[in-house]
Every structure is written in structure tokens, then in C-alpha cells.
Scaffold this motif. Sequence first.
Motif, PDB file in Angstrom:
ATOM      1  N   ASN A  84      -1.252  -6.262   6.552  1.00 19.34           N
ATOM      2  CA  ASN A  84      -2.228  -5.541   7.368  1.00 19.34           C
ATOM      3  C   ASN A  84      -3.245  -6.377   8.111  1.00 19.34           C
ATOM      4  O   ASN A  84      -3.845  -5.895   9.066  1.00 19.34           O
ATOM      5  CB  ASN A  84      -3.005  -4.485   6.552  1.00 19.34           C
ATOM      6  CG  ASN A  84      -2.100  -3.527   5.831  1.00 19.34           C
ATOM      7  OD1 ASN A  84      -2.153  -3.393   4.619  1.00 19.34           O
ATOM      8  ND2 ASN A  84      -1.233  -2.864   6.561  1.00 19.34           N
ATOM      9  N   SER A 296       7.916   0.724  12.540  1.00 21.77           N
ATOM     10  CA  SER A 296       8.259   0.993  11.148  1.00 21.77           C
ATOM     11  C   SER A 296       9.294   0.015  10.619  1.00 21.77           C
ATOM     12  O   SER A 296       9.614   0.049   9.448  1.00 21.77           O
ATOM     13  CB  SER A 296       8.770   2.425  10.987  1.00 21.77           C
ATOM     14  OG  SER A 296       9.982   2.592  11.665  1.00 21.77           O
ATOM     15  N   PHE A 300       7.076  -5.152  10.461  1.00 21.93           N
ATOM     16  CA  PHE A 300       6.965  -5.477   9.040  1.00 21.93           C
ATOM     17  C   PHE A 300       7.946  -6.576   8.635  1.00 21.93           C
ATOM     18  O   PHE A 300       7.582  -7.552   7.982  1.00 21.93           O
ATOM     19  CB  PHE A 300       7.213  -4.218   8.206  1.00 21.93           C
ATOM     20  CG  PHE A 300       7.251  -4.490   6.740  1.00 21.93           C
ATOM     21  CD1 PHE A 300       6.074  -4.550   6.023  1.00 21.93           C
ATOM     22  CD2 PHE A 300       8.450  -4.725   6.075  1.00 21.93           C
ATOM     23  CE1 PHE A 300       6.087  -4.837   4.663  1.00 21.93           C
ATOM     24  CE2 PHE A 300       8.476  -5.016   4.727  1.00 21.93           C
ATOM     25  CZ  PHE A 300       7.296  -5.064   4.011  1.00 21.93           C
TER      26      PHE A 300
ATOM     27  N   LEU B 293       6.349  -1.791   0.006  1.00 23.46           N
ATOM     28  CA  LEU B 293       7.042  -0.499   0.121  1.00 23.46           C
ATOM     29  C   LEU B 293       6.108   0.545   0.732  1.00 23.46           C
ATOM     30  O   LEU B 293       6.495   1.307   1.610  1.00 23.46           O
ATOM     31  CB  LEU B 293       7.526  -0.037  -1.253  1.00 23.46           C
ATOM     32  CG  LEU B 293       8.696  -0.832  -1.824  1.00 23.46           C
ATOM     33  CD1 LEU B 293       8.914  -0.491  -3.296  1.00 23.46           C
ATOM     34  CD2 LEU B 293       9.983  -0.557  -1.053  1.00 23.46           C
ATOM     35  N   ARG B 294       4.886   0.573   0.245  1.00 24.63           N
ATOM     36  CA  ARG B 294       3.929   1.544   0.767  1.00 24.63           C
ATOM     37  C   ARG B 294       3.666   1.293   2.256  1.00 24.63           C
ATOM     38  O   ARG B 294       3.703   2.212   3.073  1.00 24.63           O
ATOM     39  CB  ARG B 294       2.623   1.441  -0.040  1.00 24.63           C
ATOM     40  CG  ARG B 294       1.690   2.633   0.102  1.00 24.63           C
ATOM     41  CD  ARG B 294       0.815   2.531   1.336  1.00 24.63           C
ATOM     42  NE  ARG B 294       0.350   1.179   1.580  1.00 24.63           N
ATOM     43  CZ  ARG B 294      -0.744   0.664   1.092  1.00 24.63           C
ATOM     44  NH1 ARG B 294      -1.517   1.386   0.323  1.00 24.63           N
ATOM     45  NH2 ARG B 294      -1.089  -0.586   1.381  1.00 24.63           N
ATOM     46  N   ASP B 295       3.452   0.009   2.598  1.00 24.49           N
ATOM     47  CA  ASP B 295       3.190  -0.326   4.000  1.00 24.49           C
ATOM     48  C   ASP B 295       4.342   0.062   4.915  1.00 24.49           C
ATOM     49  O   ASP B 295       4.131   0.559   6.017  1.00 24.49           O
ATOM     50  CB  ASP B 295       2.961  -1.839   4.154  1.00 24.49           C
ATOM     51  CG  ASP B 295       1.573  -2.264   3.749  1.00 24.49           C
ATOM     52  OD1 ASP B 295       0.731  -1.397   3.482  1.00 24.49           O
ATOM     53  OD2 ASP B 295       1.323  -3.483   3.694  1.00 24.49           O
ATOM     54  N   SER B 296       5.548  -0.200   4.463  1.00 22.72           N
ATOM     55  CA  SER B 296       6.670  -0.018   5.381  1.00 22.72           C
ATOM     56  C   SER B 296       7.155   1.418   5.407  1.00 22.72           C
ATOM     57  O   SER B 296       8.026   1.751   6.186  1.00 22.72           O
ATOM     58  CB  SER B 296       7.827  -0.942   4.991  1.00 22.72           C
ATOM     59  OG  SER B 296       8.344  -0.578   3.745  1.00 22.72           O
ATOM     60  N   PHE B 297       6.583   2.278   4.613  1.00 20.65           N
ATOM     61  CA  PHE B 297       7.147   3.610   4.481  1.00 20.65           C
ATOM     62  C   PHE B 297       6.076   4.700   4.483  1.00 20.65           C
ATOM     63  O   PHE B 297       6.041   5.569   5.338  1.00 20.65           O
ATOM     64  CB  PHE B 297       7.957   3.663   3.195  1.00 20.65           C
ATOM     65  CG  PHE B 297       8.382   5.020   2.797  1.00 20.65           C
ATOM     66  CD1 PHE B 297       9.207   5.759   3.616  1.00 20.65           C
ATOM     67  CD2 PHE B 297       7.939   5.587   1.609  1.00 20.65           C
ATOM     68  CE1 PHE B 297       9.594   7.031   3.253  1.00 20.65           C
ATOM     69  CE2 PHE B 297       8.323   6.853   1.243  1.00 20.65           C
ATOM     70  CZ  PHE B 297       9.149   7.583   2.070  1.00 20.65           C
TER      71      PHE B 297
ATOM     72  N   PHE D 297      14.430   5.480   2.548  1.00 20.77           N
ATOM     73  CA  PHE D 297      13.445   4.646   1.866  1.00 20.77           C
ATOM     74  C   PHE D 297      13.750   4.476   0.380  1.00 20.77           C
ATOM     75  O   PHE D 297      13.962   3.372  -0.119  1.00 20.77           O
ATOM     76  CB  PHE D 297      12.074   5.280   2.057  1.00 20.77           C
ATOM     77  CG  PHE D 297      11.017   4.707   1.202  1.00 20.77           C
ATOM     78  CD1 PHE D 297      10.681   3.374   1.302  1.00 20.77           C
ATOM     79  CD2 PHE D 297      10.361   5.490   0.257  1.00 20.77           C
ATOM     80  CE1 PHE D 297       9.696   2.833   0.486  1.00 20.77           C
ATOM     81  CE2 PHE D 297       9.378   4.949  -0.546  1.00 20.77           C
ATOM     82  CZ  PHE D 297       9.052   3.624  -0.429  1.00 20.77           C
ATOM     83  N   ASN D 301      15.896   1.223  -1.535  1.00 20.30           N
ATOM     84  CA  ASN D 301      15.044   0.299  -2.279  1.00 20.30           C
ATOM     85  C   ASN D 301      15.213   0.396  -3.789  1.00 20.30           C
ATOM     86  O   ASN D 301      15.143  -0.610  -4.489  1.00 20.30           O
ATOM     87  CB  ASN D 301      13.577   0.508  -1.874  1.00 20.30           C
ATOM     88  CG  ASN D 301      13.305  -0.058  -0.497  1.00 20.30           C
ATOM     89  OD1 ASN D 301      13.435  -1.255  -0.286  1.00 20.30           O
ATOM     90  ND2 ASN D 301      12.981   0.808   0.447  1.00 20.30           N
ATOM     91  N   PHE D 318       6.692   2.863  -9.075  1.00 23.97           N
ATOM     92  CA  PHE D 318       6.267   3.499  -7.824  1.00 23.97           C
ATOM     93  C   PHE D 318       7.394   4.349  -7.239  1.00 23.97           C
ATOM     94  O   PHE D 318       7.214   5.523  -6.909  1.00 23.97           O
ATOM     95  CB  PHE D 318       5.835   2.410  -6.835  1.00 23.97           C
ATOM     96  CG  PHE D 318       5.519   2.912  -5.463  1.00 23.97           C
ATOM     97  CD1 PHE D 318       4.496   3.811  -5.248  1.00 23.97           C
ATOM     98  CD2 PHE D 318       6.249   2.481  -4.367  1.00 23.97           C
ATOM     99  CE1 PHE D 318       4.204   4.274  -3.975  1.00 23.97           C
ATOM    100  CE2 PHE D 318       5.969   2.931  -3.084  1.00 23.97           C
ATOM    101  CZ  PHE D 318       4.944   3.835  -2.893  1.00 23.97           C
TER     102      PHE D 318
END
Lengths: 399, 399, 399, 399
Positions: A84, A296, A300, B293-297, D297, D301, D318
Motif C-alpha cells: 500500500n 486487481s 499487486f 490476500l486481503r489486499d489483492s482481493f 480467490f 489460494n 483467514f
Amino acid sequence: MAKGKVCLAYSGGLDTSCILKYLIEEGYEVVCFMADVGQEEDFEAAREKALKCGALKCEIVDIRREFIEELCFPAIACNAVYENVYLLGTSLARPVIARAQIAVAQREGCFAVSHGCTGKGNDQVRFELAFYALQPNIKVIAPWRDPVFYERFAGRNDLLAYAAEKGIPVTSTKSKPWSMDENLAHCSYELTQDPLSAPDQPEDFTIYFEKGIPVKLEFTENGQKKSVTDSVDVFLTANAIARRNGVGRIDIVENRFIGIKSRGCYETPGLTCLRAAHIDLEGLVMDREVRALRDSFVTFNYSKLLYNGMYFSPEREFLESSITASQKSVNGQVRCRAYKGSVSVLGRSSETEKLYDMTESSMDEIGDFSPAETTGFINVSAIRLKKYGQMKAAAGEKL
Amino acid sequence: MAKGKVCLAYSGGLDTSCILKYLIEEGYEVVCFMADVGQEEDFEAAREKALKCGALKCEIVDIRREFIEELCFPAIACNAVYENVYLLGTSLARPVIARAQIAVAQREGCFAVSHGCTGKGNDQVRFELAFYALQPNIKVIAPWRDPVFYERFAGRNDLLAYAAEKGIPVTSTKSKPWSMDENLAHCSYELTQDPLSAPDQPEDFTIYFEKGIPVKLEFTENGQKKSVTDSVDVFLTANAIARRNGVGRIDIVENRFIGIKSRGCYETPGLTCLRAAHIDLEGLVMDREVRALRDSFVTFNYSKLLYNGMYFSPEREFLESSITASQKSVNGQVRCRAYKGSVSVLGRSSETEKLYDMTESSMDEIGDFSPAETTGFINVSAIRLKKYGQMKAAAGEKL
Amino acid sequence: MAKGKVCLAYSGGLDTSCILKYLIEEGYEVVCFMADVGQEEDFEAAREKALKCGALKCEIVDIRREFIEELCFPAIACNAVYENVYLLGTSLARPVIARAQIAVAQREGCFAVSHGCTGKGNDQVRFELAFYALQPNIKVIAPWRDPVFYERFAGRNDLLAYAAEKGIPVTSTKSKPWSMDENLAHCSYELTQDPLSAPDQPEDFTIYFEKGIPVKLEFTENGQKKSVTDSVDVFLTANAIARRNGVGRIDIVENRFIGIKSRGCYETPGLTCLRAAHIDLEGLVMDREVRALRDSFVTFNYSKLLYNGMYFSPEREFLESSITASQKSVNGQVRCRAYKGSVSVLGRSSETEKLYDMTESSMDEIGDFSPAETTGFINVSAIRLKKYGQMKAAAGEKL
Amino acid sequence: MAKGKVCLAYSGGLDTSCILKYLIEEGYEVVCFMADVGQEEDFEAAREKALKCGALKCEIVDIRREFIEELCFPAIACNAVYENVYLLGTSLARPVIARAQIAVAQREGCFAVSHGCTGKGNDQVRFELAFYALQPNIKVIAPWRDPVFYERFAGRNDLLAYAAEKGIPVTSTKSKPWSMDENLAHCSYELTQDPLSAPDQPEDFTIYFEKGIPVKLEFTENGQKKSVTDSVDVFLTANAIARRNGVGRIDIVENRFIGIKSRGCYETPGLTCLRAAHIDLEGLVMDREVRALRDSFVTFNYSKLLYNGMYFSPEREFLESSITASQKSVNGQVRCRAYKGSVSVLGRSSETEKLYDMTESSMDEIGDFSPAETTGFINVSAIRLKKYGQMKAAAGEKL
């Protein structure tokens, strides 16, 4: 008898000077290599020092242009950012440095390359993965991962003692210990202007893009309008403007590739401005869905591979073709303002791209579709949500 | 004879006052509804005006707390942002406004809801998708998409003439036309302090997070240390600090849900600070892979659904469970500085999370793994890249 | 007086024959259009019927090759699949049909195009989005969405009565109602061999790929080895083999673009085999990370846009460049077996790609890396997980 | 004097028997550990052999239930698959085996664990990453990565000679060398029924799911309807049906975690059926957007982390919360057919979920939205594409 020639990435500092000496004592012949990626360095003084320490030669290679054009510009074109906030300043330089070092190693007949990276950092990984892709059979000598070396030199004092013993001049000081990280795009702990003492007048400038690449920068100097178009000049000018206005400093905790967290204070002045302008222009000229897919996926993953040192890889080739495909329409200009630590966008325009039409989105005008049609759009979009609402109600759950 | 009761989202402005009158003339009984989401508004004056225009009643509902806790805080917890820059200020308020309006409609026995959104914008979509999920059989009256209405009122002058004819007091002025968009988190065209005239002294403050949610804000007022912990107070305080330092303004071209681009000038002062602090804290306390994972999704998709008005949907429920799961360890505090248009992070710490260990990442210390082991890590990571390098060399392609 | 010329997508069936007559009665001149995408159809009989019903002319266009090369092959190259199982047979044909229809409309001077798609399906969306991209100012006449039409023809009986009244020959029968969906790649409800009655002997064949595209198919006919290389022949041969062995049938409930679920029974015989072989070959010749990126991004999104009718779009152009970039190394051959309803892979090889080396992965051989190095790889990979384990233990949580 | 206790993962085969002896000779006390994950094994014979070779004890732990419930069921619930085809049979068992081994090691006071995995495979990584997460300070002894060991035992003959010398009984044969990989879900090279010789009659059965988990299997045995509901029984019954019909065999080249490609022939009979049924049911009962998000997603993963041995990790926690959130509505039953090597779906239904409504999607029925509304949906969706078409035309590019 010599064990063979080694090409050492040399910085002129204490660590690599001791490594140079150590390698020679171990029986290697050493060719030193320095990459000019725009860091502030007295290259000639460093060369002299290398030779004095016993290097066969010291090759200094200017790779600023390829650094900017091959690494920084694609990074801007895909808005690269790690976790970020981090603009990847260090990571960006590593691939071109590694490539230049391998070229010197090959030209000089070296069987191995060496570097002064520590055993816990990202840079050792970035350099070595690049080395192995560029020349799969190269040998790598990494003294800071060799127990013989790192147990002998357990702290800075051991290095200083060794330097004193071997007659290595010591110039590294506490105040500038991390010079190795510095490059055109970036420095660590090497501060720009503090925002608090930056000029009280904002500085405006305009960046022009073609296919997502900065091709011109217009600015004002001593009241005169000026512009630069050469890629190196554009980058250096953006740096200068941003630097004097305190733009581009961050202080973060990041996740290294090897799985530990580390704190870094970085500066990426020009890149911060160029990236902000590029993001803004995309709003005007890029299709929504292309942008969404690129955001998306490409941003990244390209950022992650740069950070992890996977530049010379099939996936970088693959992703770079996506970046190119995404930037066909990113043509236009962005007016920016640097002021007291931040850069903001004042406006943007494009002569070739016509996706935005002010009257089209205005409140009063009716374009070539009838507002009544939106009712159908909403009602069809609602089919699925009505079903959801019904199920929730049937289940007695509140929304 | 009346056609039935309609609940109209009323703003007190020219448009919805004319719509109110028009609906009554069309034979509906109208209950006006106003949501207090923190906009600066003379609610009582608006209520009087509604009643004067013939509304049965005018219900004013304070939904500031649910707006902050149910919408703004999850947005902060997942660093929500649309198209890299827009913090979704308007979109965030729509779901709670729609829910409150449906509640009033149900309480008052209305068969339909109505609003003054135009036929090209995002808000009509956001409101109506929410209405249909909340009450699948609700009817929606959208005058600005009804040809009878929009052809009669083709421009502002037609509305002004109608208002004059019907005795509707006109208070809307050119200088404040978009008041409808305003809320606690956000205003459009309703400017904060200009950075250039913001205070010359920076303002420092500290935000505390628990599970990714801001729970305390410490600041200094008149030389006194103060702190707030109530969610509304935290948000309003962040707003006040950011606003007086000119933080959170953007000027962008964005892609609307219906497929056109539009330009917007937005302000999201407090949210800008809270989000920046949250991102920073995650660097310290969040696992790298969970973050990736959170960032990309999650961030991208949650932001997109908020923008497109899909809040009351199965996918929002689904994604929100991911947000919660990702924030278990986001506990700690971040020191921030607002100054002349931007917010920066001065430092962060956590008493409960222990992922970062300064000595672990330091250059001189050897932790519980041996630097020699990194050699294996690099060499195994290089297997695939060596193969790539060999293939490129065999094909005569340069890297 | 005529209202102008309309180009109608004509199938020869009851619906479009009634629409043809209806349009003529409404005052339009109608040019009929039929696309040959490989469906089993007596095109000449249909043409005669169209003319008899009053069409100005009936243009039949063979677009089988472009259908296979421009749509089916890219779909194979990215392993396209919708909702895990549906191979997009219908969706694939729509873009080329729409393009051919627009070409006829332009050649014949039509101001509008028309079709017989129903108002709840995907095909209306796919056709019309393509029409609008191909000729933004085209008019679309969709009788099944026109209340005047659909209220008049509320059921099949109304159509039959109209046909009888207007002297339209009726050939559509209950047993083959959905012929419109049929194409080379696919038919709905038009069944292949039932697996239970398929031959008791398996049928083996070999598919050759270049850059991810099938370029040759070797098979055995009457004991003779044969091979085909023309794209249409390859596709038709794969179809024939798969069809006689009952390969490629599915019965699913899918999510339509407009938000409702529908059940479909589909057959995609040849495409099922070609896709399975392609996936298998990628295991041998594609880099792991390129595959992972392509799998997690391109396949899903390309399939979704095909399904939703977004073929002529910026995002398709963008994604297609990624497909091409991903397939550079997908060269080789795959031996397949069709048997009693399924296709399996017997083996694969590549003469040009060298990523797989049997000795390298074997248990007994030591390649150019030392097994001891894997220890470092594991230990470094474990740094983050040890920290996780420590935190869980400290929190008293079990793993 | 003993160096301490080691817990060795023992298979009874040649390799681990030699390792057992070797460790004892090196001065360790060895506790053998065997996990019963459903492989066909004479556990008592293996225990005797271990004791005869000098093990202190040999602990056999039945972890079949936790293997099925904690690993296989979540994998089914998210349709886990690696590289499009591999159902992760081996990977699924590793986490529970590692956990059981650590539990034995802790109970027996072992300072280290050991295993017989080779230095190039995935399993060493999977076991050790799990060990380190479960007990961060555990020591791992991996003889096949220890040069002293692997240079002494360079081939099978060296092991056989050592076994002869030390009196270790040899039972491993060429025909069943890879028994270690076998488990309930999966075997490598341990073949099910060949499809060609599978029964000529298909076998039908019905699987019931609750929240995405198989809870009942109905089948026919000797003409009698039967059903099982216990998780182990459901799994074993699915296995038995699939196995006798030759379902679930694949032959692939896959990408290992360490970066090399390897070929594997795997069988995953029951899991293949359960997964196919689960995917099918989701078509009926799952919201489109939740499915799309999950597909793009979670599936990828979660599968990747299982394959790479990252089960005991923050990212698994997660992602597993996402799996749970996605499966709330996955309730219903699926009729399946196993026949000659493949499984197909015959139909599905749900008593609780109501997303699919046959009349709603039918061609003749008009539901609660008017077909005319779809026109608005299409026209609004076309706004962006018309713009694209105009730009292409202006640029003289053909679509």
C-alpha cells in the motif's frame, strides 16, 4: 596460487572494502564493480580505494538510463506499490545492477560474483536470483552468509580493526551508513527537505504521458517556463522538484521476502509525483474494466515480484505484456502541485482520448440514452438482490 | 382521491421541494424523510418547508452512529478505496440512508419511496438497489427518470418557475448546489481549509485501534492533552483536525457504475487520516500473507461493491466476514501528523502484537536462524529461474 | 410506405418466421440473415421459407472458420470455463454471428437489426452488446421485449395460430425446439451418444499444439492412422470422436447475466477434449508462476466476459494479450483417450520445451543443487510460521 | 550415551527401517510413529519390525476422522484443486500426520522429529513447516538431506546391503514402492479399477450436503437402498463406489513447491465424486457473486497453500473463515452416476434454498419484471461499449 577471478559489487564503504581485502587474502583475484544508478558518490575516490586495497581493476558503469527506462517507467505505468505505501525504490535498481555486474564478470572472465549484502535482507535475494537467471552457472560468494566470515567479523568494531590492520582507509561514518541503497529513485535514511521547512510557495508543474510513460515535464524556474523531454532529465527534474518540497518520505514497517518484518524510512521523491500523476490520468483515459482488471491483478503481482527479486522471470515477462496492453490509451497531461510534503493534482487533459465528456455526465443534459432506461438497468440489477432480501426476510434476519 | 402514501427523501432544496409538490399534485400523499448523516443542515427549517409544501409529515432520523460504525469503520478496516484514490464518501452513507427511509416508509404505511436523484448518476442505483433488497416489493418513484417529469423540468429555470408558481420558498443558491452529497465522512465541492492557508504548525495526534477499528483518538487542544473514545467523537475529532489542516481533498475523473466518466472534487478529511493510520498499523501487526490476500482481493471487491450500491447483498456479507477475519491482530496505536494538506505517520506501536522485533531485522544481530540457511532458500528459489535463464540463452534471447 | 430496412437474424423456425412476418406487417422491409456456425440445418430450405414469408432476401454466411479460430481457440488457450463446468459453447458463437449480421446490415443498408431472443436470456444481451460495439448507432428491434408483441404472442399457440393465419409453414417440433443454440462447438439438448451405449473399445488420438493452439489431430480410422491439420478439420474431427464416445455432456444450473438461475443440458464434445489436452500440456511446458497468474486471473475473467457478452470490449483486448503472452511455450502433443463418456490423458511430450526433466525430479538422482540446501529453504520459509506458532501458543490457542 | 529421543515417522518400509537403525547407531533413542490415515497397511507387523530394529516403542495413531473432517471436507467445501486437475490427495493428509507426530514427540519427551522424505519433494516441506508451526523450537532430522547419510546410501542397493548387514527384514518390493503416499483420500500409483474393465452397469448414488459438507450418502447394494451418515462412512463409501467404477485417476506433470516439475499418477476416487457433487449443488443454491468471488480467490489460494504445506498458517485461518462464510446456503442433495471411469451429475435439489425457480427462467413465463426492462439494462451496459466502438472506428481499427 589464485583460485580465480571474482567480480565484487563494491561501494567504497567499510564493508565491501574489508570483503575485497578478505577475498584477496583467501586467494581470489578481485575485479570491483560499481553501478552508477544516480547515487551521490565520489566514484573516482572509490575506484582509487579499490585499487589501493588490491583490486585488479574497478569498473564503474553508468546504468541510469536503463534503470529509469526499463524499471522505473514500467513501475509508474502499472502504479507499482508494495504493501500500500512502499514505492519499491531499492528493488527497482537491483535488476539492472545485477545485469551490469554479470556483464562485467563475463567480460573479465570471472567465475564468481560477490556482494556485501547481509544474510537477513532482501537485497541478497534480489541480486542472487537475478545473477542465476542471467548466468545459471555463476558462483556467488556471499561473505555475510559464510560462518567463517561472519563469525570473524561479528560487529563493526571487528571490521574497523581489520581495516586498520590492513591499511584500508575508513570513510564510512555513523551519519551515512546505508549509502548502498541510494539510487536515482530512492534513498533510505537520506533525507529530502523536511516538509516543515519546505518553501511556503507551492510549485506547479505538468507531466505529459504517452502510452503510460512520462515523456515531458514542464516547470517554472526563476519565473521562466521550461521543459525537459529526455527520460533521465524528466526523472531528475521530477526528483528535484519533489525533493525541495519534501515530497515522498515514508516511515514504514514492511514484510521482507524471507518472512521477517523490518522498519524502513524511505524517500522516493520524483517517483511519488510521477506515479500520482499517472494514476490521475488513468481516470480520464482508461476504460473502467481494463483499469479494474489491471488494478486487481497486475499492480499487486508486478509489485510483489519486484520486491521479491523475481524480475528476470517468466512471470515478469508475462505481466509486462499486460502492462503494455493496458497503457495504449494513457496519453495526456496532468498538472501537479508540490507543496509542503505532498503532491496534489490540479487537473488533467488529453488531446487524443475521448472517454470523458463533460456534458455527458452533467446533471442537466440528456445524452444519447434516455434516463428512463436506467430504470431497466436498476431493475434487472435488483433481481438477484430482491431474492436475497426475500430469503433474509424468510429467515427472519434483518438487513 | 389519493393514490397512496409515498416516502420521499427530502433535502429541503429546490429539486426535492418541487418533487414533493409534484407528487402531491399527482395525487399522492407524501411523507418526507431526512437522514441526519452529519451534514450541515438546518433540519427544522427544512421540516417546516416540507410541511408548508404539503407533506403529511417530515421525519428526521439521526443515523450518524450507525453510519460511522456500520459503514465507515469496516471501510477503514479494509482500507477501502475506489480507483486508487476515491475514499467512497458518498457511497458509504447510501445504505444507511436507504435503510432508514424504508423503515419510515414501513412505519408510515407507504407503498412507495421516492428520491430526487438524477438519471445518470450512481446514487439512484445505490438507493434503489438498497430499497429492493430491504423490501423487495417496494415501489420506487424516480421523477428524474420519468419523461413526463424531466421533459417538463428540462432545466433549473423550469424548477424555479414552478417553485414561484407554487409558492415554494427557494433557498438553494449557486454557491452550494450539491448539499445532498454531504455527510460526516465526506463532502463534494464543500471545501475544507485550503492547504496553502492551513496553519503553519503541524498538528500531531494518536489513533488507537482494536481489531482494526479506531477506538481512541488523542490530540492536543490549547496545549492540553485530550482524548475521545466514543465512535462518533473519534470520527468528528479526526474530521476537525484534518479539516483545519486541509487534509483529504481530491479532484478526480471516476468511472460511474452506469459506464460514463465524471469529474468530482471530494473531501474526506477524517477518513483520510483514519485510513492512513490503519494501513500503517497493519505493517506492524499483520501477517504478510494475510495482508497480501486481503489486499489483492477484499479491498478491491469491497470498495467496488460499495461504489456500485451492492451493500445489501450476499457478497457484502461474504466479504465482511473476511474483513473481520483479517483484523484480529490489528491492535495498536499510530502517531500521525496533519500538516498543510497531508497526513503522515510518525510512528506506531502495539502492546499485544509481537510480529516485529527490532533486533531480529537489524544488520548486526544473528537471530535463531543462521544466515547460511538463506543460501539454501535462495538456491531453491533460483531453480526455476535458472531454467528460465537457460531457455532464454538457448533461444538466443537476452535478459 | 416502408419504415426502412431491418436485418433479422433468422433461424427458419416458428419464432423468427412469425417475427419476420410481423415486421413486414409493421411496415419494415426485412433482409434475413443466417450464420452457418456448423449447426445442422437445411439452409436452403430456410432461405426459401424466408423468401416465401416476404423477406427481401436471405443471406447465409459461413463463419465456421472465424468462429473456430477467433473464438474457440482462444477459449482453449486460456482453458475458459464458466462456473467450474460450463464450456461456454453458446457464448462463443455470439460475437462472430453478431459481427456477420452487422456486416450484412451495413451492406444491405439496414438501419436496424432484429432477433428472436427472449427477454430473460443471455443471448439478447450478448447479441446487442456486440451490435452496439460494432456499430454504436445501430437500432435494435427485439420483439420479445416489446409489450405489443409479447402480449399478443403470449404462448406458442398464439404463434401457431398466427403462422396458420399467415400461411407460414411450421416445421418446428417439440422434440427439437432449441436449434438456435446449436453450433460447431456446442448444442443444447441435442444429444451426443449416451455414454452407456457408447462403443466398448476406447478411442485414442493425439492432439498437437503450437503456442496453445491445436494445429494437428492424429487418430485412427478403420485401422488406418490419419491426421488433420486444417483448423476446421481439427475441430470437426475432435467433435466426431468425442461425440461417438459420449464425451462432453453436462446438466447444470447456471447464473445468467441478468441475475436469475437457469438449468441447461449442454454438449460440448470436441471442445471438452481439446481443452483437457491443453490443460495437460501446460503442466509439462508452462512455468509455474505464469500458470498461477493466468489461472487466478485470465481464465476466470475471460470466461466471465464471454458469458456476459462483453467480447467486443477493451477488457477482452486486454485479456487476450495476456493469453497470447502466456502461451509462448505451449508447444507439444498430448495423447488422449475417449471412452464411455469421458476423456483422459495418456501422456504428453514436447520437442521444444525442456522444463521437465525426469531425472531431475526422480528420487535417487542428485541434480545441480544439493538436498542440504532445501533445509535452508524450509527454515527460511518457516520463520513466519514459527512466529505464528509462538503467538498461538502464547494465546493458549491450539493449532 | 544417548543424544536424546527422536520421534521418527515410520512406514515399515526399507527406507525408514534403515533410518531407524541409523539413528540408533548415531546415538539417538527412537520412538517410532505411524499415522493411520486409512492406508492399507499391516500396522502390527510394522510395529513389530520397528521394535525388532531397536525402537523404544512404536505409536500407531488413528487420525482418519480428523483427516476427513478437518482437511478433506474443507477441501470439498471450496472445490480445492491444484493446477486445474490435482485434488491434493497427499497434501491433505500431511497436516494431521504432522500434528499427531508432534503430539507423540511431546508425550514421549523427544527433542526432535525425523522423517524419510527425500530432499527434492514436497512432503519434506509440508511436514517440516507444520512441525515448526506446531512447535517452533522442535529439531528436525532429515537424513535424506544430510550429506553423510545420502552419500552413504546413494542408491537402493546401499540400503538393501545395510538392511542385510543389520538384520532388517526387507518387505518392500518393486511393485509397491510408494506406499507412504497412500491415504483414505488418495493413492499414488496404487491403482483403482481400470475404467476399461469397470462394471458395464452404471452405479447411481445421492450425496447430501449441509453447509457445504457431505452429511449423507445414499446408494444401492445388492438391490437394497442403503445410506450412511457418519463422516468416515460417507467418505469410505464414496471411495468404494468410485474405486470400483474406475473414477478419479489422473496422470499429470505438476509444479512442485521447490520449483521443479514432476510427473505423478494419482487416484482420488471418493474425493472426485464428492467434489463434483459439491460443485454442482453450488450452481443451484449459491449466489452468483459470492461464487465468483470464492472461485476467483479462495479456491486457488486455499489449494495453493495446501499444496505448499502452509496449512498451519495465518492465511489458512483467514481463508477458512471465507470458506465457512461462502457455504451457508450450500444445502441440498445431488444424484450422481459413476460409470467406466467418470462421475456425472444426474440432478440436484434443495429443500431449503430457493434461488432457482424453474418458471422464472422459462421462455414463456413473465415473472415480476417486465422483459421491456431488459432493454434498459442492455442499453446502459452498452454505454461504455459504444464509446469503445466509436474510438475503434475513429482509429480505423476493425473489431
